[in-house]
Design a protein around this motif. Structure first.
Motif, PDB file in Angstrom:
ATOM      1  N   HIS A  47       1.072  -1.179   0.129  1.00  0.00           N
ATOM      2  CA  HIS A  47      -0.089   0.017   0.104  1.00  0.00           C
ATOM      3  C   HIS A  47       0.900   1.387  -0.097  1.00  0.00           C
ATOM      4  CE1 HIS A  47       1.121  -0.400   4.318  1.00  0.00           C
ATOM      5  NE2 HIS A  47       0.784   1.029   4.298  1.00  0.00           N
ATOM      6  N   GLY A  48       0.158   2.404  -0.660  1.00  0.00           N
ATOM      7  CA  GLY A  48       1.234   3.801  -0.692  1.00  0.00           C
ATOM      8  C   GLY A  48       2.073   3.357  -1.844  1.00  0.00           C
ATOM      9  N   GLU A  49       3.129   4.170  -1.715  1.00  0.00           N
ATOM     10  CA  GLU A  49       4.246   4.074  -2.736  1.00  0.00           C
ATOM     11  C   GLU A  49       5.477   4.338  -2.125  1.00  0.00           C
ATOM     12  OE1 GLU A  49       1.729   7.935  -4.283  1.00  0.00           O
ATOM     13  OE2 GLU A  49       1.897   6.859  -5.984  1.00  0.00           O
ATOM     14  N   GLY A  50       6.149   3.140  -2.287  1.00  0.00           N
ATOM     15  CA  GLY A  50       7.349   2.994  -1.382  1.00  0.00           C
ATOM     16  C   GLY A  50       8.632   2.979  -2.577  1.00  0.00           C
ATOM     17  N   GLN A  51       9.753   2.919  -2.276  1.00  0.00           N
ATOM     18  CA  GLN A  51      10.702   2.490  -3.231  1.00  0.00           C
ATOM     19  C   GLN A  51      11.221   0.990  -3.295  1.00  0.00           C
ATOM     20  OE1 GLN A  51      10.661   5.185  -0.819  1.00  0.00           O
ATOM     21  NE2 GLN A  51       9.633   6.473  -2.600  1.00  0.00           N
ATOM     22  N   ARG A  52      11.335   0.526  -4.290  1.00  0.00           N
ATOM     23  CA  ARG A  52      11.822  -0.840  -4.227  1.00  0.00           C
ATOM     24  C   ARG A  52      12.734  -0.831  -5.735  1.00  0.00           C
ATOM     25  NH1 ARG A  52       6.555  -4.501  -3.123  1.00  0.00           N
ATOM     26  NH2 ARG A  52       5.860  -3.401  -1.377  1.00  0.00           N
ATOM     27  N   ILE A  53      13.629  -1.651  -5.464  1.00  0.00           N
ATOM     28  CA  ILE A  53      14.286  -2.121  -6.646  1.00  0.00           C
ATOM     29  C   ILE A  53      14.244  -3.511  -7.032  1.00  0.00           C
ATOM     30  CG2 ILE A  53      16.816  -2.228  -7.628  1.00  0.00           C
ATOM     31  CD1 ILE A  53      17.565   0.031  -5.727  1.00  0.00           C
ATOM     32  N   VAL A  54      13.857  -3.797  -8.291  1.00  0.00           N
ATOM     33  CA  VAL A  54      13.728  -5.123  -8.682  1.00  0.00           C
ATOM     34  C   VAL A  54      14.801  -5.678  -9.613  1.00  0.00           C
ATOM     35  CG1 VAL A  54      12.117  -7.028  -9.492  1.00  0.00           C
ATOM     36  CG2 VAL A  54      11.223  -4.907  -8.219  1.00  0.00           C
ATOM     37  N   ILE A  55      15.372  -6.944  -9.493  1.00  0.00           N
ATOM     38  CA  ILE A  55      16.708  -7.220 -10.248  1.00  0.00           C
ATOM     39  C   ILE A  55      16.267  -8.721 -10.662  1.00  0.00           C
ATOM     40  CG2 ILE A  55      19.059  -8.007 -10.359  1.00  0.00           C
ATOM     41  CD1 ILE A  55      19.249  -5.376  -8.695  1.00  0.00           C
ATOM     42  N   ALA A  56      16.533  -9.214 -11.671  1.00  0.00           N
ATOM     43  CA  ALA A  56      16.365 -10.544 -12.133  1.00  0.00           C
ATOM     44  C   ALA A  56      17.383 -11.349 -12.919  1.00  0.00           C
ATOM     45  CB  ALA A  56      15.064 -10.634 -13.177  1.00  0.00           C
ATOM     46  N   PRO A  57      17.848 -12.351 -12.488  1.00  0.00           N
ATOM     47  CA  PRO A  57      18.950 -13.092 -13.031  1.00  0.00           C
ATOM     48  C   PRO A  57      18.298 -13.873 -14.143  1.00  0.00           C
ATOM     49  CG  PRO A  57      18.342 -14.095 -10.997  1.00  0.00           C
ATOM     50  CD  PRO A  57      17.578 -12.990 -11.081  1.00  0.00           C
ATOM     51  N   ALA A  58      19.213 -14.274 -15.204  1.00  0.00           N
ATOM     52  CA  ALA A  58      18.776 -15.039 -16.352  1.00  0.00           C
ATOM     53  C   ALA A  58      19.406 -16.423 -16.329  1.00  0.00           C
ATOM     54  CB  ALA A  58      18.672 -14.323 -17.730  1.00  0.00           C
ATOM     55  N   THR A  59      20.397 -16.467 -15.723  1.00  0.00           N
ATOM     56  CA  THR A  59      21.195 -17.805 -15.748  1.00  0.00           C
ATOM     57  C   THR A  59      21.654 -18.259 -14.311  1.00  0.00           C
ATOM     58  OG1 THR A  59      23.154 -16.592 -16.136  1.00  0.00           O
ATOM     59  CG2 THR A  59      22.290 -17.106 -17.927  1.00  0.00           C
ATOM     60  N   VAL A  60      22.130 -19.281 -14.157  1.00  0.00           N
ATOM     61  CA  VAL A  60      22.637 -19.636 -12.558  1.00  0.00           C
ATOM     62  C   VAL A  60      23.916 -18.612 -12.424  1.00  0.00           C
ATOM     63  CG1 VAL A  60      23.693 -21.469 -11.495  1.00  0.00           C
ATOM     64  CG2 VAL A  60      21.878 -21.983 -13.083  1.00  0.00           C
ATOM     65  N   GLU A  61      24.680 -18.258 -13.365  1.00  0.00           N
ATOM     66  CA  GLU A  61      25.778 -17.584 -13.152  1.00  0.00           C
ATOM     67  C   GLU A  61      25.301 -16.003 -12.742  1.00  0.00           C
ATOM     68  OE1 GLU A  61      25.341 -19.497 -15.606  1.00  0.00           O
ATOM     69  OE2 GLU A  61      27.246 -20.002 -16.430  1.00  0.00           O
ATOM     70  N   GLU A  62      24.231 -15.804 -13.233  1.00  0.00           N
ATOM     71  CA  GLU A  62      23.564 -14.309 -12.899  1.00  0.00           C
ATOM     72  C   GLU A  62      22.918 -14.575 -11.564  1.00  0.00           C
ATOM     73  OE1 GLU A  62      22.888 -12.483 -17.476  1.00  0.00           O
ATOM     74  OE2 GLU A  62      21.148 -12.412 -15.908  1.00  0.00           O
ATOM     75  N   CYS A  63      22.610 -15.715 -11.143  1.00  0.00           N
ATOM     76  CA  CYS A  63      21.800 -15.666  -9.747  1.00  0.00           C
ATOM     77  C   CYS A  63      22.964 -15.507  -8.949  1.00  0.00           C
ATOM     78  CB  CYS A  63      21.640 -17.097  -9.510  1.00  0.00           C
ATOM     79  SG  CYS A  63      19.823 -17.590 -10.315  1.00  0.00           S
ATOM     80  N   PHE A  64      24.226 -15.558  -8.973  1.00  0.00           N
ATOM     81  CA  PHE A  64      25.274 -14.973  -8.108  1.00  0.00           C
ATOM     82  C   PHE A  64      25.329 -13.533  -8.170  1.00  0.00           C
ATOM     83  CE2 PHE A  64      29.822 -13.991  -7.562  1.00  0.00           C
ATOM     84  CZ  PHE A  64      29.840 -14.556  -6.373  1.00  0.00           C
ATOM     85  N   SER A  65      25.652 -13.220  -9.535  1.00  0.00           N
ATOM     86  CA  SER A  65      26.154 -11.737  -9.849  1.00  0.00           C
ATOM     87  C   SER A  65      24.926 -10.793  -9.242  1.00  0.00           C
ATOM     88  CB  SER A  65      26.715 -11.340 -11.244  1.00  0.00           C
ATOM     89  OG  SER A  65      25.353 -11.983 -12.279  1.00  0.00           O
ATOM     90  N   ALA A  66      23.549 -11.350  -9.688  1.00  0.00           N
ATOM     91  CA  ALA A  66      22.398 -10.328  -9.413  1.00  0.00           C
ATOM     92  C   ALA A  66      22.463 -10.257  -8.016  1.00  0.00           C
ATOM     93  CB  ALA A  66      21.030 -10.863  -9.998  1.00  0.00           C
ATOM     94  N   THR A  67      22.791 -11.153  -7.131  1.00  0.00           N
ATOM     95  CA  THR A  67      22.575 -11.082  -5.908  1.00  0.00           C
ATOM     96  C   THR A  67      23.423 -10.120  -5.338  1.00  0.00           C
ATOM     97  OG1 THR A  67      21.636 -13.336  -5.632  1.00  0.00           O
ATOM     98  CG2 THR A  67      22.249 -12.492  -3.571  1.00  0.00           C
ATOM     99  N   VAL A  68      24.746 -10.246  -5.671  1.00  0.00           N
ATOM    100  CA  VAL A  68      25.686  -9.320  -5.235  1.00  0.00           C
ATOM    101  C   VAL A  68      25.280  -7.793  -5.522  1.00  0.00           C
ATOM    102  CG1 VAL A  68      28.096  -8.451  -5.747  1.00  0.00           C
ATOM    103  CG2 VAL A  68      27.680 -10.920  -5.561  1.00  0.00           C
ATOM    104  N   THR A  69      24.753  -7.640  -6.943  1.00  0.00           N
ATOM    105  CA  THR A  69      24.193  -6.347  -7.136  1.00  0.00           C
ATOM    106  C   THR A  69      23.115  -5.928  -6.541  1.00  0.00           C
ATOM    107  OG1 THR A  69      24.764  -6.776  -9.749  1.00  0.00           O
ATOM    108  CG2 THR A  69      23.393  -5.091  -9.295  1.00  0.00           C
ATOM    109  N   ALA A  70      22.265  -6.910  -5.975  1.00  0.00           N
ATOM    110  CA  ALA A  70      21.102  -6.579  -5.238  1.00  0.00           C
ATOM    111  C   ALA A  70      21.669  -5.796  -3.960  1.00  0.00           C
ATOM    112  CB  ALA A  70      20.269  -7.763  -4.893  1.00  0.00           C
ATOM    113  N   PHE A  71      22.699  -6.471  -3.112  1.00  0.00           N
ATOM    114  CA  PHE A  71      23.292  -5.955  -1.950  1.00  0.00           C
ATOM    115  C   PHE A  71      23.822  -4.502  -2.216  1.00  0.00           C
ATOM    116  CE2 PHE A  71      22.819 -10.205  -0.130  1.00  0.00           C
ATOM    117  CZ  PHE A  71      22.583 -10.099   1.087  1.00  0.00           C
ATOM    118  N   ASN A  72      24.491  -4.535  -3.469  1.00  0.00           N
ATOM    119  CA  ASN A  72      25.066  -3.213  -3.379  1.00  0.00           C
ATOM    120  C   ASN A  72      24.178  -2.190  -3.788  1.00  0.00           C
ATOM    121  OD1 ASN A  72      27.482  -4.450  -3.415  1.00  0.00           O
ATOM    122  ND2 ASN A  72      27.997  -4.583  -5.756  1.00  0.00           N
ATOM    123  N   CYS A  73      23.086  -2.460  -4.493  1.00  0.00           N
ATOM    124  CA  CYS A  73      22.019  -1.571  -4.542  1.00  0.00           C
ATOM    125  C   CYS A  73      21.368  -1.102  -3.158  1.00  0.00           C
ATOM    126  CB  CYS A  73      20.885  -1.964  -5.583  1.00  0.00           C
ATOM    127  SG  CYS A  73      21.423  -1.910  -7.247  1.00  0.00           S
TER     128      CYS A  73
END
Ligand SMILES: Cc1ncc(C[n+]2csc(CCOP(=O)(O)OP(=O)(O)O)c2C)c(N)n1
Ligand SMILES: Cc1ncc(C[n+]2csc(CCOP(=O)(O)OP(=O)(O)O)c2C)c(N)n1
Ligand code: SF4
Ligand code: SF4
Ligand SMILES: [Mg+2]
Ligand SMILES: [Mg+2]
Lengths: 292, 579, 579, 292
Positions: free
Chosen positions: B320-346
């Motif tokens: 509800h209401g208008e909050g700030q969220r960032i959404v990231i999606a990995p496309a491969t198993v390798e990106e599951c790793f890198s996207a998670t790192v990016t998520a923490f960085n963001c």
């Protein structure tokens, strides 16, 4: 030696938004007094609350704090304890917050025996939303959503906390500054889940009980009945009797420490496991688990 | 399920790129499960493709899997699975249609040689290995590894079963049906290659990013993240905590973040729904937290083990209401790793919740991954203010900065305290509801999101045609696992002569408006491929960019296949050309 | 707060149309509260407009409210409220600027005449009544009504205070400043007119629609719905139940719906977030349920008593996976009644959750309403199958019909049982996860939503220019309370010569694609006005229709005013013309 | 007279998806037997469950039923009771469902004394998600998310249910068809919140306890200890002892009815209020409250 902190150091610059005559002012005063007495660094205190008049407590203190969501103070407090066991964590909220929407978290936090002091300011109603029945309201209570009277018996929070294996279970009264301070102080000293019910009538919506009317009825069970908090049977019995203060009579209202025992806290158990894994593994060594 | 893993390991040892995709029902017993093994010389683009060999061990599998075939698929089917009923009919039908199909007495071989029917998948493995021209050695080693903890007796039994399979294949299947996978020497760099599932890659990404607190509540298909981290966290000096529900899990993660550490929780759809209120709180108090949603087919309990990409809107707009969220999606198993790192960085950088959208297929997909993909990522840590003698009073935790962010103070670390509150507040975190304070804080918080497209590394991945091939037939876009599958479809369409430019966003939200406007300008025919019913990312692009893309969607609990996507694109292009 | 109500009642008795809009802080004590009274001869379009008389009783109110003035506003301010500090400066400033401003010793008058400062708002009321040229009788009657339960002593005191105010006004304010509201004879049809708040109108709408089970958890500003229904339900033979939280409330509503009755729950933003999982369940099991969200400014706890329209996306897209929801928004107190009836009709007819989006201002706004607006609405009841001798076995609760719906069977009523499940299922409600069954059921469920725009009465309200005034300057759209305010802005813009066509949707979702495409075709400049930060309905139109509208938004905790909207539209039109 | 319904009439056409050897088959059989014994119309039964292996029970029955969300069976069941008190409502779910995510609803439903039969199939773990510790798992339990062992003591669900004021608290064993039937039958007869814990080990993930290994250890406290369920003190004492069966020893495991008392149900209290407002007010008369 000069104490480093005085009471005022624990008060934030915010003026509380409580009504004149609200019993929560007393709780706030007691908290700051105890903090000063123990000289806890304000920046090593984390006071977590939910939502309700009572939960505004966090905002009035100059410590670290989280004013969270309705019913959700405990999980947030747990997170901060798990990663930083050096923080003194106080959780302060209302009867609606802890025992209606939040009762599931209460059960689990108590059973796991997290080391925190949990203060329920019990006015036996939802005050902030302008007077509805809460789990601690008496049978027949006419809140705005129960115009024909509440249909279930009040929750005995002391008995319940004991049943949930809380390791320190007590009750105090917002009309007695000294009793509050003693009780909160003991709660802070206790290693484990310390539950403190503060009888704190709402000055605006409670038409029967007030600080003044309840004051003469308070009886400290430790002092006056020599209740031994280490005796679980006696604790349960005392708790069962303490069920409820009815504003229509003048029966004594028991306060004091009902139950206390010593059991390893969740944090201590974690620390043990961590000790067993003392050497921090490098990322490369963790990776080895997955090599071809 | 392990036969696929063994085959994968053996192939990997031989130096091939290998992937296993699993699919199974949500109940413990019964239903039919499937392992799809892709073995390739160069790293495979798509984990899902045309099926070269189908080995069906049950009639259920036989009936369902023979629905997705190419005429070239070699079918092996357990003898008893086509003995009667629909199985018999299907067998006849396929034979009549000229499909190459063999009846294999796997069960019988297993009983005869190893004395147990439980071992039949090892027999099947032997047959498959032989058809692929694999040396028996790698397979035997892999089988030994698989049962390493079960004792030599079982290992020996499995070897016998394996050999029985190899022998049967030699005797009964003509060489002309064998697949001629070019042999190569066994690679010796095993130490530098890893076999990881998507969920494990997410867990390792969290550790690499510096996460020291993980908390969750069990839910399929996300539990794998927690299983991995529960072990690794402790070894790594952190804490993993099983909460009583998802609300408590995210609450604890926020409390831990406030206390100064990097925190994560993983869940699937139902848990994401329960977390909506706390996600809004995290954006209001501006605390970093990473939430992994391993999507499964919804709504409600839906199909708990089945593939879907249908939580995108809930991830972006669910609170509800208008909050700030960032959404990231990995496309491969390798990106599951890198996207998670990016998520923490963001999360650390923008001080708001970041959601990683994985999915059941990706989460449970196993791949061979090179060490280089897991090494020394860039790590961003939060800006901490410990206090100084001349700290301004009051401390302005939510100062109206241009960037929208401010340093954090941490209990026990910083001398400067503040109280975080989900109530609208002013710069020093005091509840404040005047229109001026409200507007200032809303604008400040939303300012953070404006910078991401510029600041993040490769928020989108471009796959363009050479400049001189314009005009294009279509612009394509896809995200998550479907992006990997779409890439293969596009490669094959290009082979057919279609000119296609594609973009694969890793950052799904905030939408990379610049990039997608450029993309939309490349061609008026734009297509977005995704595995949900309503075309959520497609709608998101319509709403936030100049693009007016067509959706190409599926929501059936299974991923698209590359030929399906190719066919879908072809048909949209042709329809548009005709119009 | 009651002075506004009394003024309203008195004016209504005199036959005027009257509205009170209230605004106050969320804490029990302190902060400043406001009543905005609109009195009009014909039913007022907008409940909010230019302020004719501002009466500030505290310095806080004086400072904040004098920020929104027209040069014609007559200002009355309590003497002590401008005695010093900022109050004194503002007073000087306003006088210097030529604003008509009077210092009124309300407090002193209250003390002198009635011996109590608590009674000051009654003194103010007397002054206001006199300035409006009201007869003292109506006011006295209204005051007596207000204190009818407090005893004659208090009534008498208030009469004295009222008269003191009347006298003071006569003596101190020149007639030229009085408002010359044309007098009319007191109307005698009091019986046929009602004074209702938005939340009460929702509650009455539920009763009229046949709702017999209401359940909720207290939350500002939705509690008024529950307070009303807790009393009325019992008198009406139904049950009202206070649940332990919002999850339990919606759960109980769904359980009651399954058991055969019409059910509703009301909440505000945080509760809506908590209900996301059960909303998905309701759409999966296809049970009717009405959820009222009286929006308040989010995210998180936000500003609990303040105006906002920021829950639209959470209402539509908030749950994981892709469920079916219908979202309806009333624009007036009258529509609070009719929209709730429509919500029940839709829920019963389409068998899915229907969300009514009200807001804090609308919910607590009081209006005088004619009986006709509350009379005999069309009621739709669910299609129930009680069973028959030749009931097909198994019972196909989720048969693949063209309409997407099927009759329901009810425990205790129908002999034909079924088990509802949130797991994907086949026609007879057995869990089923094959792609075929999945796709068939997804398509079936989504088919229901396709019919609504055609089937619902007046899903949008058109306000077009006469055909011969094209070309238009702009197309406008607005929803909820903001639509009422926008209508007034448009009326004034038309007065200035702008040609504007407007559409006001009551059905927000599914989007009325046909209607909005037609709307978009009227003019290339399209504007959507709403009270949130990101322009949610505007984005929704971009994503689902041909329209490419501009957002005109505010998210400050207070509604737009008509002049602000007019100014906003004017500026967009001019900017576009210049471009 | 021929009975109208036979056991099979209560079974749906669905083949349960439970593992071979799962104890839930027995519970299903017991339920259908009791329903048949009592000849309850299948269409007057509402069997509500949550999510878990255990919660699939609903789908196997030919009654009305709602297979709801994880932890949320009770609120849904309550809704159906409140509007149709003629329905027989059975709530069936697992230990994780009732006592982890759903424990808040449990407390409130029990305290309000809704008239329903609440069956917890307790395998002391989350089985469906493949073996994690639940609140009833023993200390040190190695579930997939607690590889170093669970760090809190198991919840004693009997003691807890009594503390929550459930008016019927009992335990039975999935290995004893007859005992289950008797207990469920008594639970259905009881007017109010009937709680039944069924000891039901998971055949797939429990590496220590099985139906066979536990069977000889079961002791019915009513029959063998002459426990009187009307005696609250004795009930609590018996419940405290019943805390836990440890697979590593062979101590007796108490089953039977621990506690039963008679208190008006929530539905009855509502019925009373309804009686007081017997005449259904017309819409027009309700409107009068708001006339000018
Ligand atoms: C999810 C959610 N539901 C409901 C509310 C509304 N709400 C705010 S305070 C409150 C009750 C507070 O009662 P209690 O905890 O007893 O505090 P008190 O005001 O009595 O001190 C409620 C229901 C909310 N903020 N969030
Ligand atoms: C909101 C939500 N969280 C998590 C899950 C995943 N989940 C499904 S079943 C289950 C545990 C079931 O345990 P229990 O109730 O003891 O049943 P059992 O399988 O042991 O019979 C969990 C956590 C879910 N379905 N929904
Ligand atoms: S309403 Fe009651 S509890 Fe709330 S601030 Fe006022 S006196 Fe205190
Ligand atoms: S996993 Fe355990 S509880 Fe679940 S069906 Fe199998 S045996 Fe029963
Ligand atoms: Mg309270
Ligand atoms: Mg279980």
């Amino acid at each position: 030696m000069m104490p480093r902190y005085i009471t005022q150091d624990y008060r934030s610059r915010i003026r509380p938004t409580w009504c004149k005559g609200c019993s929560y002012y007393g709780v706030l005063a007691a908290l700051t007094e105890v903090f000063a007495e123990k000289q806890i660094d304000p920046h090593r205190l984390n006071v977590v609350s939910g939502i309700g008049c009572s939960s505004r407590m966090t905002l009035c203190l100059n410590t670290f704090g989280l004013h969270t969501l309705h019913g959700r103070a405990l999980p947030v407090a747990i997170g901060s304890r798990l990663v930083n066991p050096d923080l003194t964590v106080v959780v302060a909220a209302g009867d609606g917050d802890f025992f209606s929407i939040g009762i599931g978290h209460f059960v689990h936090a108590a059973r796991k025996n997290f080391d925190m002091t949990v203060i329920c300011m019990d006015n036996r109603m939802y005050a902030m939303t302008k007077n509805q029945a809460s789990p601690t309201s008496i049978v027949g209570y006419r809140g705005s959503l129960t115009p024909w009277g509440k249909m279930s018996v009040p929750l005995n929070v002391l008995e319940f906390a004991i049943a949930c294996d809380a390791t320190f279970v007590s009750r105090t009264f917002a009309g007695s500054q000294q009793h509050m301070q003693e009780t909160i102080s003991r709660g802070l000293d206790h290693r484990g889940f310390s539950f403190i019910e503060v009888i704190a009538p709402c000055g605006t919506f409670d038409r029967t009980a007030t600080l003044a009317s309840l004051s003469p009825r308070m009886v400290d069970i430790n002092r006056e009945h020599r209740h031994d908090p280490a005796d679980k049977k006696a604790a349960l019995a005392a708790a069962v009797q303490a069920l409820d203060y009815d504003a229509s009579d003048d029966a004594p209202v028991p306060i004091g420490v009902f139950w206390e025992n010593s059991v390893p806290t969740f944090e201590e158990r974690i620390a043990e496991i961590k000790k067993a894994h003392k050497k921090k593994a490098s990322f490369a060594s963790l990776l080895k688990n997955y090599s071809l | 399920m392990s036969a696929g893993d063994i085959l994968m390991k053996a192939s990997a040892h031989e130096g091939f790129d290998a992937t296993v995709v699993k699919s199974f029902p949500s109940n413990i017993r019964g239903g039919y499960s499937q392992s799809l093994v892709t073995i390739a010389e160069k790293p495979a683009v798509s984990p899902i493709g045309d099926c070269a060999i189908l080995f069906a061990l049950s009639s259920n599998a036989f009936l369902l899997d023979t629905l997705h075939l190419t005429p070239r698929t070699l079918i092996l089917v357990e003898t008893t699975a086509h003995a009667d009923g629909q199985g018999r009919d299907r067998f006849k039908q396929l034979s009549a249609a000229g499909q190459t199909i063999f009846s294999v007495p796997v069960l019988q071989l297993a009983r005869e040689t190893a004395g147990s029917s439980a071992i039949r998948s090892t027999v099947a493995l032997g047959i498959l290995g032989e058809l692929l021209g694999m040396g028996g050695d790698q397979l035997r080693a892999a089988v030994a590894w698989r049962f390493r903890e079960k004792g030599t007796g079982l290992i020996e039994l499995n070897r016998i079963a394996l050999d029985a399979g190899i022998l049967w294949a030699r005797q009964h299947i003509d060489k002309k049906y064998w697949l001629t996978v070019p042999r190569r020497r066994a690679r010796t760099d095993r130490e530098d290659r890893f076999m990881l599932e998507g969920n494990q890659a997410v867990a390792l990404g969290a550790i690499a990013a510096g996460c020291t607190f993980y908390t969750s509540y069990p839910i399929t298909p996300a539990t794998g993240v927690g299983e991995t981290l529960s072990r690794l966290m402790t070894a790594h000096g952190g804490v993993a905590y099983q909460a009583e529900d998802e609300i408590a899990a995210l609450g604890a993660a926020i409390g831990a973040s406030f206390a100064g550490v990097k925190t994560m929780t993983a869940t699937s759809g139902p848990g994401l729904s329960l977390m909506q209120e706390f996600l809004g709180y995290a954006s209001m108090v501006e605390l970093p937290v990473v939430v992994v949603d391993v999507q499964r087919a919804g709504p409600s309990t839906g199909m708990p083990t089945k593939h879907s990409q249908d939580d995108l809107f809930a991830a972006i707009f669910g609170g509800h209401g208008e909050g700030q969220r960032i959404v990231i999606a990995p496309a491969t198993v390798e990106e599951c790793f890198s996207a998670t790192v990016t998520a923490f960085n963001c999360a650390e950088h923008y001080q708001c919740p970041v959601i990683v959208l994985s999915d059941s297929t990706l989460g449970m997909m196993k791949r061979v991954i090179a060490k280089s993909a897991l090494e020394s990522p860039v790590i961003i840590n939060r800006d901490i203010f410990t206090g100084s003698d001349d700290t301004p009073t009051p401390w302005l935790r939510y100062r109206l900065t241009d960037s929208g962010t401010n340093p954090l103070t941490i209990p026990g670390v910083s001398s400067v305290t503040y109280r975080a509150t989900g109530i609208e507040h002013n710069e020093d975190s005091t509840p404040a509801t005047t229109p001026f304070e409200r507007c200032a804080q809303m604008e400040k918080r939303f300012r953070k999101l404006r910078r991401i497209e510029m600041e993040m590394d490769n928020p989108v991945l471009w796959d363009l045609e050479p400049a001189d091939t314009v005009p294009l037939d279509a612009c394509l876009c896809s995200w998550g696992l479907t992006a990997s599958i779409t890439r293969e479809a596009i490669a094959s369409l290009r082979g057919e002569g279609f000119r296609i430019a594609a973009v694969y966003p890793r950052l799904l939200f905030p939408v990379c408006t610049e990039a997608f406007n450029r993309w939309a300008d490349l061609c008026t025919l734009q297509i977005v491929v995704e595995a949900n019913f309503t075309g959520q990312f497609c709608a998101l692009l319509r709403m936030s960019t100049r693009a007016r893309p067509h959706p190409l969607t599926v929501s059936r609990g299974e991923p698209f296949t590359p030929p399906e996507i190719a066919a879908g694109i072809r048909s949209i292009i042709n329809k548009e050309a005709a119009a």
